[in-house]
Design an enzyme around this catalytic site. Structure first.
Site, PDB file in Angstrom:
ATOM      1  N   LYS A 156      15.797   6.127 -10.782  1.00 19.13           N
ATOM      2  CA  LYS A 156      14.801   5.843  -9.738  1.00 19.13           C
ATOM      3  C   LYS A 156      14.895   6.905  -8.665  1.00 19.13           C
ATOM      4  O   LYS A 156      15.960   7.504  -8.466  1.00 19.13           O
ATOM      5  CB  LYS A 156      15.084   4.473  -9.105  1.00 19.13           C
ATOM      6  CG  LYS A 156      13.867   3.845  -8.463  1.00 19.13           C
ATOM      7  CD  LYS A 156      12.976   3.193  -9.491  1.00 19.13           C
ATOM      8  CE  LYS A 156      11.735   2.584  -8.901  1.00 19.13           C
ATOM      9  NZ  LYS A 156      11.007   1.768  -9.863  1.00 19.13           N
TER      10      LYS A 156
HETATM   11  P1  NAD Z   1       1.405  -0.513  -4.334  1.00 20.82           P
HETATM   12  O1  NAD Z   1       1.816   0.404  -3.237  1.00 20.82           O
HETATM   13  O2  NAD Z   1       0.249  -0.172  -5.190  1.00 20.82           O
HETATM   14  O3  NAD Z   1       1.105  -1.969  -3.719  1.00 20.82           O
HETATM   15  C1  NAD Z   1       1.986  -2.657  -2.898  1.00 20.82           C
HETATM   16  C2  NAD Z   1       1.229  -3.842  -2.316  1.00 20.82           C
HETATM   17  O4  NAD Z   1       2.136  -4.663  -1.567  1.00 20.82           O
HETATM   18  C3  NAD Z   1       0.122  -3.432  -1.333  1.00 20.82           C
HETATM   19  O5  NAD Z   1      -0.984  -4.301  -1.489  1.00 20.82           O
HETATM   20  C4  NAD Z   1       0.761  -3.642   0.028  1.00 20.82           C
HETATM   21  O6  NAD Z   1      -0.180  -3.883   1.067  1.00 20.82           O
HETATM   22  C5  NAD Z   1       1.612  -4.868  -0.270  1.00 20.82           C
HETATM   23  N1  NAD Z   1       2.709  -5.041   0.680  1.00 20.82           N
HETATM   24  C6  NAD Z   1       3.521  -4.101   1.197  1.00 20.82           C
HETATM   25  N2  NAD Z   1       4.372  -4.650   2.060  1.00 20.82           N
HETATM   26  C7  NAD Z   1       4.102  -5.977   2.077  1.00 20.82           C
HETATM   27  C8  NAD Z   1       4.636  -7.070   2.769  1.00 20.82           C
HETATM   28  N3  NAD Z   1       5.622  -6.897   3.641  1.00 20.82           N
HETATM   29  N4  NAD Z   1       4.121  -8.296   2.517  1.00 20.82           N
HETATM   30  C9  NAD Z   1       3.104  -8.460   1.638  1.00 20.82           C
HETATM   31  N5  NAD Z   1       2.540  -7.453   0.958  1.00 20.82           N
HETATM   32  C10 NAD Z   1       3.043  -6.228   1.185  1.00 20.82           C
HETATM   33  O7  NAD Z   1       2.719  -0.776  -5.208  1.00 20.82           O
HETATM   34  P2  NAD Z   1       2.807  -1.309  -6.690  1.00 20.82           P
HETATM   35  O8  NAD Z   1       2.881  -0.142  -7.603  1.00 20.82           O
HETATM   36  O9  NAD Z   1       1.794  -2.364  -6.909  1.00 20.82           O
HETATM   37  O10 NAD Z   1       4.281  -1.935  -6.684  1.00 20.82           O
HETATM   38  C11 NAD Z   1       4.539  -3.256  -6.210  1.00 20.82           C
HETATM   39  C12 NAD Z   1       5.880  -3.697  -6.721  1.00 20.82           C
HETATM   40  O11 NAD Z   1       5.882  -3.659  -8.145  1.00 20.82           O
HETATM   41  C13 NAD Z   1       7.081  -2.870  -6.287  1.00 20.82           C
HETATM   42  O12 NAD Z   1       8.194  -3.719  -6.167  1.00 20.82           O
HETATM   43  C14 NAD Z   1       7.293  -1.924  -7.453  1.00 20.82           C
HETATM   44  O13 NAD Z   1       8.622  -1.444  -7.527  1.00 20.82           O
HETATM   45  C15 NAD Z   1       6.971  -2.849  -8.602  1.00 20.82           C
HETATM   46  N6  NAD Z   1       6.589  -2.198  -9.858  1.00 20.82           N
HETATM   47  C16 NAD Z   1       5.541  -1.338  -9.937  1.00 20.82           C
HETATM   48  C17 NAD Z   1       5.184  -0.778 -11.161  1.00 20.82           C
HETATM   49  C18 NAD Z   1       3.975   0.091 -11.329  1.00 20.82           C
HETATM   50  O14 NAD Z   1       3.659   0.453 -12.484  1.00 20.82           O
HETATM   51  N7  NAD Z   1       3.246   0.414 -10.284  1.00 20.82           N
HETATM   52  C19 NAD Z   1       5.955  -1.071 -12.304  1.00 20.82           C
HETATM   53  C20 NAD Z   1       7.025  -1.961 -12.195  1.00 20.82           C
HETATM   54  C21 NAD Z   1       7.328  -2.523 -10.965  1.00 20.82           C
END
Ligand code: NAD
Length: 438
Positions: free
Chosen positions: A129
């Site tokens: 990561k």
């Molecule tokens: P992203 O940046 O696209 O979206 C994050 C979302 O969370 C946004 O809508 C943001 O406004 C919201 N957010 C941020 N802080 C917040 C808070 N304090 N309270 C409520 N909402 C909040 O990110 P993503 O890619 O969707 O990733 C989200 C999670 O999923 C992370 O934990 C990431 O590690 C995990 N993840 C992502 C992927 C991927 O393919 N993108 C894969 C596996 C895991």
């Protein structure tokens, strides 16, 4: 900045004070959370001491300080990390996140989760990561490009298609991946798309990658509902986070026939017991930059959102949202963890005691890394698969991983989380034994 975006930004700052503790990054350490689960599973399978010690520590940690010329002409130095937790099953794999909350401990925990995640779904990768401590929302595109290229250049000996393959994570996407491929390829003197996944399609990205994590969340939700004897069309769902994972999960779960009654992002929660149109909310969020000011549901806090009456809860924002402070108030029957580490370890027992089924992050959100693997395979073989083929293969991987974890849970009479750790740790430790140590 458009008038709508200005309004949304203003709205967010005006409401920020109202946000409860659960929405602000808690001081719980995600590394401690990960280690507690690791310890529990290691004990159940009787992991020997040498394997335990080998898997406990990351194999490699690289920290860099990146001087970047900002638009005002001044140089600002950013701290970035890359952690390779394990390369036992293959090259380390894992996203890069941009956030002011990035710490080395967080990156270490996320890297270890990647090791378990790739092992659970059975793809030939280890776990890694990366993260840069920065506030991307306050940076111009030029500043972001210079920062990303500086990071790629300083990691050019760390990354590699057979060594360590990054991908997007919070606040990074196709554009950052494109800059990294470009910088890396220039340094190596050859175009190397397989060094990173989550690229734009025209640069060797895979069809289906953008939706892959949300799609995996949907497959896990569908599989879990079937095991629980619940019909999707009789269920309601609340999704926290409306970025890549949250919005796509919401859209695909809605397509199963489930009614989405709550959504949220950093601006707060939006609740409508009559159902929220995910498509409309996605269009609103796209036009406004976020959900701030969205009128399709009653405005509530993120903390209230998590405790709403519903059948399915999908935390898809960030770590430590469900803790011992609010786990007792969760009403959902099923939690499917779209985010990494949304449930702190001390909340596990409370949820288990309440009989809430939790599909853990290392299984539930593994659809993204699965399609990343397909992207890497296509790049290396010069293939370009149809979206239908990508989805079909990814669904098969996710469904079979869910079944293996479910059966392991039944066999050991443990939660799905502990079962997923058992499957992963056993696989990595067994392979480690074959490979040997010095
Ligand atoms: P992203 O940046 O696209 O979206 C994050 C979302 O969370 C946004 O809508 C943001 O406004 C919201 N957010 C941020 N802080 C917040 C808070 N304090 N309270 C409520 N909402 C909040 O990110 P993503 O890619 O969707 O990733 C989200 C999670 O999923 C992370 O934990 C990431 O590690 C995990 N993840 C992502 C992927 C991927 O393919 N993108 C894969 C596996 C895991």
């Amino acid at each position: 900045m458009s008038e709508k975006t200005k309004f949304a930004t203003l709205y967010y700052y005006k409401n920020k004070k109202k946000m409860s503790n659960a929405t602000i990054h808690s001081n719980l350490n995600p590394l401690d959370s990960m280690m507690k689960r690791f310890d529990e599973a290691a004990k159940i399978i009787g992991l020997d001491e040498s394997a335990y010690d080998t898997l406990k520590y990351p194999a490699k940690i690289v920290t860099v300080h990146l001087p970047v010329i900002m638009d005002n002409g001044k140089v600002k130095v950013f701290e970035g990390h890359r952690v390779q937790h394990s390369t036992t099953l293959g090259p380390s794999k894992g996203g890069i996140r941009y956030s002011m909350d990035v710490t080395l401990d967080e990156v270490k925990a996320l890297a270890a989760w990647m090791t378990w995640k790739t092992a659970v779904v059975g793809i030939p990768y280890g776990g890694g990561k990366g993260g840069i401590k920065c506030d991307p929302k306050s940076m111009s595109k030029g500043e972001l490009e210079r920062l990303t290229r500086a990071y790629a250049a300083s990691m050019s000996d760390v990354f590699g298609p057979d060594k360590d393959i990054p991908a997007p994570d919070m606040n990074t996407g196709q554009q950052e991946m494109a800059w990294i491929v470009d910088e890396y390829s220039k340094i190596k003197g050859q175009y190397t798309p397989a060094v990173i996944t989550g690229k734009p399609i025209s640069m060797g990205g895979s069809l289906g990658r953008v939706e892959a994590t949300g799609r995996g969340v949907m497959v896990c939700t569908r599989s879990a509902l079937a095991k629980m004897g619940l019909k999707p069309e009789e269920c309601t769902c609340v999704v926290q986070g409306f970025g890549n994972v949250g919005s796509i999960s919401a859209k695909l779960i809605e397509m199963l026939g489930v009614k989405i009654v709550g959504i949220s992002d950093v601006t707060g929660g939006y609740y409508n017991p009559e159902g929220i149109s995910v498509e409309e909310a996605m269009a609103y969020s796209k036009n406004n930059g976020n959900l701030g000011g969205y009128t399709g549901g009653k405005n509530i806090s993120n903390a209230e959102l998590l405790e709403l009456e519903c059948d399915i809860l999908v935390p898809a924002a960030m770590e430590d949202q469900i803790t011992d402070a609010n786990a007792g108030n969760i009403k959902a029957k099923l939690i499917v963890e779209g985010a990494n580490g949304p449930t702190s370890a001390n909340a596990d027992k409370i949820l288990n005691d309440k009989g809430i089924i939790v599909v853990p992050d290392i299984l539930a959100n593994a659809g993204g890394v699965t399609v990343s693997y397909f992207e890497w395979v296509q790049n290396r073989m010069g293939y370009f698969w149809t979206e239908e083929r990508v989805n079909r293969r990814a669904d098969r991987v996710m469904k079979s991983a869910f079944d293996v974890v479910f059966d392991t849970g039944k066999k050991h009479v443990v939660s799905l989380r502990t079962a997923a750790y058992i499957v992963a740790i056993d696989k990595v430790a067994t392979t480690q034994k074959f490979r040997g140590v010095f």
